[in-house]
Each structure stands twice: as structure tokens, then as C-alpha cells.
Design a protein around this motif. Sequence first.
Motif, PDB file in Angstrom:
ATOM      1  N   VAL A  44       0.856  -1.190   0.000  1.00  0.00           N
ATOM      2  CA  VAL A  44       0.000   0.000   0.000  1.00  0.00           C
ATOM      3  C   VAL A  44       0.887   1.235   0.000  1.00  0.00           C
ATOM      4  CG1 VAL A  44      -1.738   1.354   1.213  1.00  0.00           C
ATOM      5  CG2 VAL A  44      -1.868  -1.150   1.248  1.00  0.00           C
ATOM      6  N   LEU A  45       0.617   2.145  -0.912  1.00  0.00           N
ATOM      7  CA  LEU A  45       1.212   3.479  -0.897  1.00  0.00           C
ATOM      8  C   LEU A  45       0.153   4.371  -0.261  1.00  0.00           C
ATOM      9  CD1 LEU A  45       2.621   3.541  -4.547  1.00  0.00           C
ATOM     10  CD2 LEU A  45       3.832   2.887  -2.461  1.00  0.00           C
ATOM     11  N   PRO A  46       0.336   4.781   0.994  1.00  0.00           N
ATOM     12  CA  PRO A  46      -0.732   5.448   1.736  1.00  0.00           C
ATOM     13  C   PRO A  46      -0.820   6.950   1.466  1.00  0.00           C
ATOM     14  CG  PRO A  46       1.157   5.193   3.149  1.00  0.00           C
ATOM     15  CD  PRO A  46       1.528   4.545   1.829  1.00  0.00           C
ATOM     16  N   GLY A  47      -1.843   7.557   2.037  1.00  0.00           N
ATOM     17  CA  GLY A  47      -2.053   8.989   1.891  1.00  0.00           C
ATOM     18  C   GLY A  47      -1.144   9.816   2.782  1.00  0.00           C
ATOM     19  N   GLY A  48      -1.213  11.114   2.594  1.00  0.00           N
ATOM     20  CA  GLY A  48      -0.390  12.050   3.354  1.00  0.00           C
ATOM     21  C   GLY A  48       0.102  13.172   2.468  1.00  0.00           C
ATOM     22  N   PHE A  49       1.263  13.677   2.801  1.00  0.00           N
ATOM     23  CA  PHE A  49       1.863  14.780   2.040  1.00  0.00           C
ATOM     24  C   PHE A  49       3.352  14.493   1.896  1.00  0.00           C
ATOM     25  CE2 PHE A  49      -1.815  16.368   4.291  1.00  0.00           C
ATOM     26  CZ  PHE A  49      -2.523  17.028   3.296  1.00  0.00           C
ATOM     27  N   SER A  50       3.686  13.435   1.156  1.00  0.00           N
ATOM     28  CA  SER A  50       5.084  13.024   1.040  1.00  0.00           C
ATOM     29  C   SER A  50       5.948  14.192   0.573  1.00  0.00           C
ATOM     30  CB  SER A  50       5.222  11.837   0.085  1.00  0.00           C
ATOM     31  OG  SER A  50       4.703  12.139  -1.188  1.00  0.00           O
ATOM     32  N   TYR A  51       6.974  14.457   1.359  1.00  0.00           N
ATOM     33  CA  TYR A  51       7.924  15.537   1.080  1.00  0.00           C
ATOM     34  C   TYR A  51       7.222  16.879   0.891  1.00  0.00           C
ATOM     35  CZ  TYR A  51      10.914  11.536   0.669  1.00  0.00           C
ATOM     36  OH  TYR A  51      11.575  10.364   0.951  1.00  0.00           O
ATOM     37  N   GLY A  52       6.122  17.067   1.623  1.00  0.00           N
ATOM     38  CA  GLY A  52       5.417  18.339   1.590  1.00  0.00           C
ATOM     39  C   GLY A  52       4.786  18.674   0.259  1.00  0.00           C
ATOM     40  N   ASP A  53       4.638  17.664  -0.615  1.00  0.00           N
ATOM     41  CA  ASP A  53       4.083  17.887  -1.964  1.00  0.00           C
ATOM     42  C   ASP A  53       4.913  18.880  -2.774  1.00  0.00           C
ATOM     43  OD1 ASP A  53       2.069  16.070  -1.622  1.00  0.00           O
ATOM     44  OD2 ASP A  53       0.506  17.536  -1.216  1.00  0.00           O
ATOM     45  N   TYR A  54       6.207  19.000  -2.434  1.00  0.00           N
ATOM     46  CA  TYR A  54       7.071  19.895  -3.214  1.00  0.00           C
ATOM     47  C   TYR A  54       7.198  19.386  -4.649  1.00  0.00           C
ATOM     48  CZ  TYR A  54       8.332  22.272   1.087  1.00  0.00           C
ATOM     49  OH  TYR A  54       8.286  22.991   2.259  1.00  0.00           O
ATOM     50  N   LEU A  55       7.459  20.302  -5.561  1.00  0.00           N
ATOM     51  CA  LEU A  55       7.470  20.079  -7.016  1.00  0.00           C
ATOM     52  C   LEU A  55       6.039  19.801  -7.466  1.00  0.00           C
ATOM     53  CD1 LEU A  55      10.681  17.922  -7.515  1.00  0.00           C
ATOM     54  CD2 LEU A  55      10.445  20.405  -7.560  1.00  0.00           C
ATOM     55  N   ARG A  56       5.553  18.586  -7.232  1.00  0.00           N
ATOM     56  CA  ARG A  56       4.156  18.190  -7.460  1.00  0.00           C
ATOM     57  C   ARG A  56       3.846  17.110  -6.436  1.00  0.00           C
ATOM     58  NH1 ARG A  56       6.700  17.723 -12.084  1.00  0.00           N
ATOM     59  NH2 ARG A  56       6.729  15.456 -11.897  1.00  0.00           N
ATOM     60  N   ALA A  57       2.580  16.964  -6.109  1.00  0.00           N
ATOM     61  CA  ALA A  57       2.207  15.940  -5.132  1.00  0.00           C
ATOM     62  C   ALA A  57       2.665  14.567  -5.618  1.00  0.00           C
ATOM     63  CB  ALA A  57       0.702  15.944  -4.923  1.00  0.00           C
TER      64      ALA A  57
END
Length: 229
Positions: A44-57
Motif C-alpha cells: 500500500v502506498l498510503p495517503g499524506g503529504f510526502s515531502y510536503g508535496d514539493y514540485l508536485r504531489a
Amino acid sequence: MIAVVQFGGSNCDRDVVRALDHVGLEAQRVWHEDGLPTETDGIVLPGGFSYGDYLRAGAMAARSPVMEDVRQCIEDGTPVLGVCNGAQIGCEARLTPGAFTTNRSARFQCEHVHLRVENANTPWTHAYEEGAVISLPIAHGEGRFEIAEERLSELNADDRVLFRYCDATGAVTEAANPNGSTDNVAGVLGERDTTAVLMPHPERATLPAIAENGTDGHPILEGFTVSNT
């Protein structure tokens, strides 16, 4: 064992582990730098804000070395499910077609939505009838699915659209589209039906104690058992 991959900024990994445990599946959180355990039966690749959504989510997480392990697992037939930020990561890593971008409203949206099951012949939708309407929550700022018209035609022809946003009657309308996704698409399949990404959160509609609007997400997570039989 289902590996729930953590990136810097993931925040739904614990929810997913609890939901999978409720379904009767062993799951554990795996830090992306540690790679996947040898006994991985699903991912599972879960939800969240990986790396703060920098560049693009999802763009930075998609370039983590662990994603090469994920691709190899897909080739070996291991089921993979990307949810919300995990869906963004999956598209950025080209596990599935299309891309997710800023909501039409240009704001973060957290609400329950209706989805119509477009393909019931997959591990993730085996418990539903085609055309069934289910309810799941969304929580995203960049959930608008975008894809070229030609590529969308191919997805439709190959029956790789998993869910579409709809109203309570199952009608796919502009008013029922919460984020402006192309053709109301809420979830798609990869080249194998054991790989799927979707923007709504099935893990938040699995545990009866916290699922205010039902447990329609439970059968989606059961897809891991179907994929492994």
C-alpha cells in the motif's frame, strides 16, 4: 504480509495498518529507505503529504529507490494499492496512467463522495456489482485526475477505469465531481488489475467504530486476499 510504505510526510500509514488488521490481514509500516521485506505479499502506498508535496504531489516519493522494488513486485504479480497521496505517487512513478493536479476549487476538500463501480471484475471490486454506488471519504488538495483524451479512450476501451464520481443514484454528473477530474475518474488500474490507484480513502470507511457513513471501503482492502488466492 502487506507492506505499507512510509515516506517523509506520510500520515495515513497507521490508519491503513489498522484497517488491514480489521480485514484480517497482517500489515506493517515499512520505511522507504529500508526497502521491501522479502515476505511482502502486497503493498500500500498510503495517503499524506510526502515531502510536503514539493514540485508536485507525489513527485519526489515516486523517485525513491523503493519504487523500483514496487515495480518488480508488480511484475511478479504482487497486488499494489495507492490511496490519495499514494495514488499521486503511483501516477508519478508511471505505475498507472494519468496525473493528479490541483482541485478545480483550488482548495483542500474533505468530504464524503459517491462512487460508481465501473469495473467489478477486479480484486478491488469483486464484492460489488458493476454500476453499484458506494460512499468513501476524500481529503485532498490535488485530487483532480487529468489525462489526454486519446489515453482516456484507451483506458475506457480496456476497462481500466475502476471508479467514477457520481451522485447517490449513480448518475455521473458535473455536479457530483468534487475536484474537476477528467470524465469524473476517481480510480484507475495499471496494466495488471492487481495494481490500482484511487483518490478516496477506503481505509477510512472500513472500521465500523469510525466509519460514520458505512464501511464500503472494507471490500476494497479485501482485494489483497483475492489477489493472493
